[in-house]
Enzyme design. Structure first.
Site, PDB file in Angstrom:
ATOM      1  N   LYS A   1      27.309 -12.709  27.919  1.00  0.00           N
ATOM      2  CA  LYS A   1      27.072 -13.817  26.901  1.00  0.00           C
ATOM      3  C   LYS A   1      27.679 -15.082  27.746  1.00  0.00           C
ATOM      4  CE  LYS A   1      25.253 -12.491  23.034  1.00  0.00           C
ATOM      5  NZ  LYS A   1      23.981 -12.881  22.418  1.00  0.00           N
TER       6      LYS A   1
ATOM      7  N   ASP B   1      22.690 -13.750  28.630  1.00  0.00           N
ATOM      8  CA  ASP B   1      22.150 -14.496  27.381  1.00  0.00           C
ATOM      9  C   ASP B   1      22.890 -15.797  27.258  1.00  0.00           C
ATOM     10  OD1 ASP B   1      21.173 -15.153  25.075  1.00  0.00           O
ATOM     11  OD2 ASP B   1      21.802 -13.535  23.930  1.00  0.00           O
TER      12      ASP B   1
ATOM     13  N   GLU C   1      18.087 -14.549  29.083  1.00  0.00           N
ATOM     14  CA  GLU C   1      17.629 -14.816  27.774  1.00  0.00           C
ATOM     15  C   GLU C   1      17.921 -16.044  27.351  1.00  0.00           C
ATOM     16  OE1 GLU C   1      18.889 -10.972  25.491  1.00  0.00           O
ATOM     17  OE2 GLU C   1      18.987 -12.236  23.746  1.00  0.00           O
TER      18      GLU C   1
ATOM     19  N   ASP D   1      14.759 -15.353  22.761  1.00  0.00           N
ATOM     20  CA  ASP D   1      15.297 -14.682  21.598  1.00  0.00           C
ATOM     21  C   ASP D   1      15.223 -15.690  20.237  1.00  0.00           C
ATOM     22  OD1 ASP D   1      16.734 -13.480  19.621  1.00  0.00           O
ATOM     23  OD2 ASP D   1      18.561 -13.347  20.855  1.00  0.00           O
TER      24      ASP D   1
ATOM     25  N   LYS E   1      14.294  -8.753  17.127  1.00  0.00           N
ATOM     26  CA  LYS E   1      15.360  -8.175  15.989  1.00  0.00           C
ATOM     27  C   LYS E   1      14.784  -7.999  14.622  1.00  0.00           C
ATOM     28  CE  LYS E   1      18.862 -10.666  18.784  1.00  0.00           C
ATOM     29  NZ  LYS E   1      19.728 -11.797  18.791  1.00  0.00           N
TER      30      LYS E   1
HETATM   31 MG    MG Z   1      20.154 -13.425  22.473  1.00  0.00          MG
END
Ligand code: MG
Length: 354
Positions: A167, A191, A218, A243, A265
């Site tokens: 991240k 991400d 991402e 995302d 998701k």
């Molecule tokens: Mg993500």
């Protein structure tokens, strides 16, 4: 907060809700927030002596909260209890409009219903969909934003996972990636969680990440910056995955120019059946598919794992990030998702402490 312990006492054995506090092993920091725990809402349904489990992981990014999600599930209860639980299409009609603003509530109902139906029919969900459990992908293990010292330690703790998701998106991106690279040469996926606000910054960051061996990026920029993301895509070599820009199937077509793929998701999609439709639509548009997750227990993660043989990338580690998973289900061996041949989701309450 209601919990599993008193769930049986409310006299509604057919459809029981409870909110559980899942404690994160490490403070979980991404570009927009930082948390030490996650309150998820669980649905337990029972009929004919068969139990089905569902889980909602509300996300503030999409206007969800445990209280709002629980309220929606309460509204859906009567219609759900009165329905034919093997008639998925009709059942989904009963909750679809109620769960529009709280898609994680729809995901919990879809999951519980399919778990119950799989158990009733005696087959694991992946078999119901004609999938092969030997074809599950490797899941990434996520490293949240932290100081370089803590990032190094987390990466060392994650040595059993062959691919990591890192991240970034705050002002210490370079330090974080450098810290990761000090301790591992493994493939990295990155991400930014919409963290980079202008396209020139994003371009500079992604080109640097490419040189650091990063294999995909991402959501580099905010979801609404579609034209800027399309500009970016023409100038970088690694796939750009959407995302936050995608929740459901209807969102996908407009993303095909700006993104190489999408992160699906269950909580955003509103369940497994919508997620399956998204997979097939994205494939038809030539897009790559990642299956991701929120911080969640083994209920929601195992549910997603049943679809994983259909996708290119899995990021199903939400249960691995918590210290008190109330369930056991899918496991991970050398990074690969391992599903059992138990019917339905194949989750059981309680931890096996392995
Ligand atoms: Mg993500």
């Amino acid at each position: 907060m209601a919990s599993f312990d008193n769930a049986e006492q409310d006299g509604l054995a057919g459809f029981t809700l409870s909110t559980e506090r899942l404690m994160l092993k490490h403070t979980w920091t991404i570009a927009r927030c930082s948390d030490d725990f996650k309150d998820n809402v669980f649905v337990r349904i029972e009929r004919d002596g068969i139990v089905g489990w569902g889980e909602a992981a509300p996300s503030a990014r999409y206007g969800e909260s445990p209280a709002k999600t629980s309220a929606v599930l309460e509204q859906a209860r009567a219609g759900f209890e009165a329905g034919d639980w093997l008639a998925y299409v009709e059942m989904r009609r009963r909750w679809e409009s109620l769960t529009e603003g709280q898609t994680c509530a729809g995901a919990a109902l879809d999951m519980a219903l399919l778990d119950w139906a799989g158990c009733k029919l005696g087959v694991p969900l992946y078999r119901l969909w004609g999938l092969d459990a030997d074809q599950t992908p490797i899941t990434t293990y996520s490293i949240g934003i932290d100081s370089p010292e803590v990032v190094r330690r987390k990466v060392q703790e994650a040595a059993q996972y062959p691919v990591l998701k890192i991240k970034v998106g705050l002002d210490n991106d370079a330090e974080i990636i450098a810290a990761v690279r000090e301790v591992t040469d493994c493939p990295l996926r990155v991400d930014a969680n919409e963290g980079w606000r202008d396209k020139e910054t994003a371009l500079e960051k992604i080109r640097w990440l490419q040189d650091m061996g990063v294999e995909l990026i991402e959501q580099p920029m905010p979801a609404e910056m579609l034209a800027e993301t399309a500009w970016l895509r023409q100038r970088v070599d690694i796939p750009i995955i959407a995302d936050e820009a995608v929740k459901r199937a209807a969102d996908i077509p407009k993303l095909a120019d700006a993104y190489d793929g999408i992160n699906i998701k269950l909580m955003k999609a509103g369940g497994l059946q919508e997620a399956r439709g998204m997979i097939h639509l994205a494939r038809a548009l030539g897009m790559k598919i990642m299956l991701g997750c929120m911080v969640a227990s083994s209920v929601a993660i195992t549910a997603a794992a049943h679809l994983s043989p259909l996708v290119d990338y899995a990021d199903l580690d939400g249960n691995l990030l918590i210290a008190n998973d109330p369930f056991t289900g899918v496991t991970v061996k050398k990074g690969r998702l391992i599903l059992t041949d138990q019917p339905g989701l194949g989750v059981v309450q309680g931890s096996d402490d392995v």
